[in-house]
Design an enzyme around this catalytic site. Sequence first.
Site, mmCIF file in Angstrom:
data_model
loop_
_atom_site.group_PDB
_atom_site.id
_atom_site.type_symbol
_atom_site.label_atom_id
_atom_site.label_comp_id
_atom_site.label_asym_id
_atom_site.label_seq_id
_atom_site.Cartn_x
_atom_site.Cartn_y
_atom_site.Cartn_z
ATOM 1 N N CYS A 116 0.819 -1.230 0.000
ATOM 2 C CA CYS A 116 0.000 0.000 0.000
ATOM 3 C C CYS A 116 0.850 1.277 0.000
ATOM 4 O O CYS A 116 0.354 2.352 -0.328
ATOM 5 C CB CYS A 116 -0.940 -0.006 1.188
ATOM 6 S SG CYS A 116 -1.830 -1.552 1.338
ATOM 7 N N HIS A 257 -3.632 6.599 2.489
ATOM 8 C CA HIS A 257 -4.018 5.270 2.024
ATOM 9 C C HIS A 257 -5.362 4.941 2.674
ATOM 10 O O HIS A 257 -5.536 5.092 3.878
ATOM 11 C CB HIS A 257 -2.946 4.261 2.435
ATOM 12 C CG HIS A 257 -3.373 2.844 2.275
ATOM 13 N ND1 HIS A 257 -4.036 2.409 1.144
ATOM 14 C CD2 HIS A 257 -3.273 1.752 3.099
ATOM 15 C CE1 HIS A 257 -4.298 1.118 1.278
ATOM 16 N NE2 HIS A 257 -3.862 0.709 2.453
ATOM 17 N N ASN A 287 -10.207 -0.985 0.335
ATOM 18 C CA ASN A 287 -8.753 -0.816 0.337
ATOM 19 C C ASN A 287 -8.205 -1.338 -0.998
ATOM 20 O O ASN A 287 -8.251 -2.537 -1.251
ATOM 21 C CB ASN A 287 -8.185 -1.592 1.526
ATOM 22 C CG ASN A 287 -6.672 -1.559 1.609
ATOM 23 O OD1 ASN A 287 -5.995 -1.185 0.656
ATOM 24 N ND2 ASN A 287 -6.141 -1.970 2.743
HETATM 25 O O1 UT7 Z 1 -3.535 -2.059 3.718
HETATM 26 C C1 UT7 Z 1 -3.411 -2.825 4.879
HETATM 27 C C2 UT7 Z 1 -4.363 -3.982 4.827
HETATM 28 N N1 UT7 Z 1 -4.797 -4.420 6.109
HETATM 29 C C3 UT7 Z 1 -5.676 -3.733 6.858
HETATM 30 O O2 UT7 Z 1 -6.103 -2.689 6.528
HETATM 31 C C4 UT7 Z 1 -6.116 -4.392 8.153
HETATM 32 C C5 UT7 Z 1 -6.200 -3.444 9.324
HETATM 33 N N2 UT7 Z 1 -7.048 -4.042 10.322
HETATM 34 C C6 UT7 Z 1 -8.386 -3.820 10.334
HETATM 35 O O3 UT7 Z 1 -8.890 -3.060 9.545
HETATM 36 C C7 UT7 Z 1 -9.198 -4.509 11.383
HETATM 37 O O4 UT7 Z 1 -8.335 -5.199 12.280
HETATM 38 C C8 UT7 Z 1 -10.233 -5.512 10.793
HETATM 39 C C9 UT7 Z 1 -11.338 -4.762 10.077
HETATM 40 C C10 UT7 Z 1 -9.550 -6.484 9.838
HETATM 41 C C11 UT7 Z 1 -10.878 -6.332 11.916
HETATM 42 O O5 UT7 Z 1 -11.504 -5.429 12.841
HETATM 43 P P1 UT7 Z 1 -11.198 -5.581 14.396
HETATM 44 O O6 UT7 Z 1 -12.029 -4.586 15.085
HETATM 45 O O7 UT7 Z 1 -9.713 -5.482 14.573
HETATM 46 O O8 UT7 Z 1 -11.718 -7.024 14.713
HETATM 47 P P2 UT7 Z 1 -10.917 -8.267 15.332
HETATM 48 O O9 UT7 Z 1 -9.962 -8.843 14.344
HETATM 49 O O10 UT7 Z 1 -10.398 -7.922 16.691
HETATM 50 O O11 UT7 Z 1 -12.102 -9.326 15.510
HETATM 51 C C12 UT7 Z 1 -13.224 -9.054 16.378
HETATM 52 C C13 UT7 Z 1 -14.277 -10.100 16.096
HETATM 53 C C14 UT7 Z 1 -13.731 -11.526 16.052
HETATM 54 O O12 UT7 Z 1 -14.683 -12.399 16.636
HETATM 55 P P3 UT7 Z 1 -14.523 -12.884 18.165
HETATM 56 O O13 UT7 Z 1 -13.197 -13.620 18.186
HETATM 57 O O14 UT7 Z 1 -14.494 -11.651 18.989
HETATM 58 O O15 UT7 Z 1 -15.705 -13.747 18.339
HETATM 59 C C15 UT7 Z 1 -13.634 -11.831 14.568
HETATM 60 O O16 UT7 Z 1 -13.752 -13.209 14.295
HETATM 61 O O17 UT7 Z 1 -14.865 -9.869 14.806
HETATM 62 C C16 UT7 Z 1 -14.859 -11.102 14.058
HETATM 63 N N3 UT7 Z 1 -14.804 -10.772 12.635
HETATM 64 C C17 UT7 Z 1 -15.910 -10.550 11.908
HETATM 65 N N4 UT7 Z 1 -17.221 -10.560 12.236
HETATM 66 C C18 UT7 Z 1 -18.092 -10.276 11.268
HETATM 67 C C19 UT7 Z 1 -13.718 -10.631 11.844
HETATM 68 N N5 UT7 Z 1 -14.098 -10.325 10.595
HETATM 69 C C20 UT7 Z 1 -15.462 -10.262 10.609
HETATM 70 C C21 UT7 Z 1 -16.421 -9.987 9.631
HETATM 71 N N6 UT7 Z 1 -17.729 -9.993 10.009
HETATM 72 N N7 UT7 Z 1 -16.092 -9.697 8.352
#
Ligand code: UT7
Length: 330
Positions: A116, A257, A287
């Site tokens: 990115c 970005h 993204n």
């Molecule tokens: O250019 C760089 C590319 N990468 C990025 O931009 C990633 C940067 N990170 C993020 O944007 C965020 O970390 C995410 C959007 C990927 C995830 O959001 P988060 O608030 O950090 O969620 P998390 O990973 O802490 O997960 C919280 C919960 C989990 O469930 P449990 O374990 O609490 O039951 C995940 O399994 O959310 C769950 N989860 C979802 N639920 C519904 C993860 N993805 C999803 C989804 N829909 N798509």
Amino acid sequence: MNSGLRAAIAGVGAYVPAKVLTNADFERMVDTSDEWITKRTGIKERHIAEEGESTVSMAIEASRRACKNAGIEPGELDMIACATITPDTLCPSSACYIQQGLGAPEAAVFDLSAACSGFVYCLAIARRFIEAGQFKNCLVIGAETISRFTDYEDRGSCILFGDGAGAVVLKPTEDDAKGIRYTVMHADGKGWDYIWIPAGGSKLPASQQTVEQRLHYLKMRGRDVYKFAIEKMQWLLEDCMKACDLTPDDVDLVVPHQVNIRILKSATEKLKFPMEKVYVNIDRYGNTSAASIPIALDEAVRSGRIGPGSTVLLIAFGAGLTWAGAVVKL
Ligand code: UT7
């Protein structure tokens, strides 16, 4: 050696595919909801390449538009730098195909892999060739077809990404009021496994096993990337302003970005930098990795949000881990 020249953005162009995937589409594909995606990322929809479209085809269209807006013919280009982690082929570079497609037979060409941050990396490199007097017209592209490397069974990553391309033409100027003022690039390879594609390279070439194990898809440690992103976006914003002796009042627009609305809000909040001065279109494109800054820049220019005389900051971080920034006077 410095010729006293500055590198100025003479034209911007972008292209995104027509096909759109909405959050409702993802509700039918994985266990997720429009509410979760909107709240956690700010994304509503993303554009996805259709069959026959690719990084190169999108880059060519964006580049044609950038050349037209810069008032040059592609044949006048001296250099083409394409930032991508999703090239059409590993060999040759996407920039070779782009050169041929555009009709720029004299141009030196290369791809750059900094995920990115790639577009800003390429901008920083092209800037120096212009300032040194070696090249005149440089095309800097960010183009990605992330959808071809996205695991649509992994809800933690698949909802984030979209495809598209953006490009700028840089030209030399002696006008002191214009041009790229500052560029900065960094990396920390310790974070190589925060975002990566395990197979398809020389270490783990394609095999039946790698395909069965879904190792050709992008893997991501979302939470770790999230924390790193806030820290680096904040650092870049501060560093760019400090380097050019700018206050938030002096900045017309930050084009970051497009990663996650929560990341952008957290990074700016800590610095008390007004979000109204941060360009956000993640809701419509998701993204798009290296393409996200030039796509946003193109929109901001075409909508009249910025124009001649504007002071614009470009800030990005990505896989690698990498991060880069630029201060540009339009
Ligand atoms: O250019 C760089 C590319 N990468 C990025 O931009 C990633 C940067 N990170 C993020 O944007 C965020 O970390 C995410 C959007 C990927 C995830 O959001 P988060 O608030 O950090 O969620 P998390 O990973 O802490 O997960 C919280 C919960 C989990 O469930 P449990 O374990 O609490 O039951 C995940 O399994 O959310 C769950 N989860 C979802 N639920 C519904 C993860 N993805 C999803 C989804 N829909 N798509």
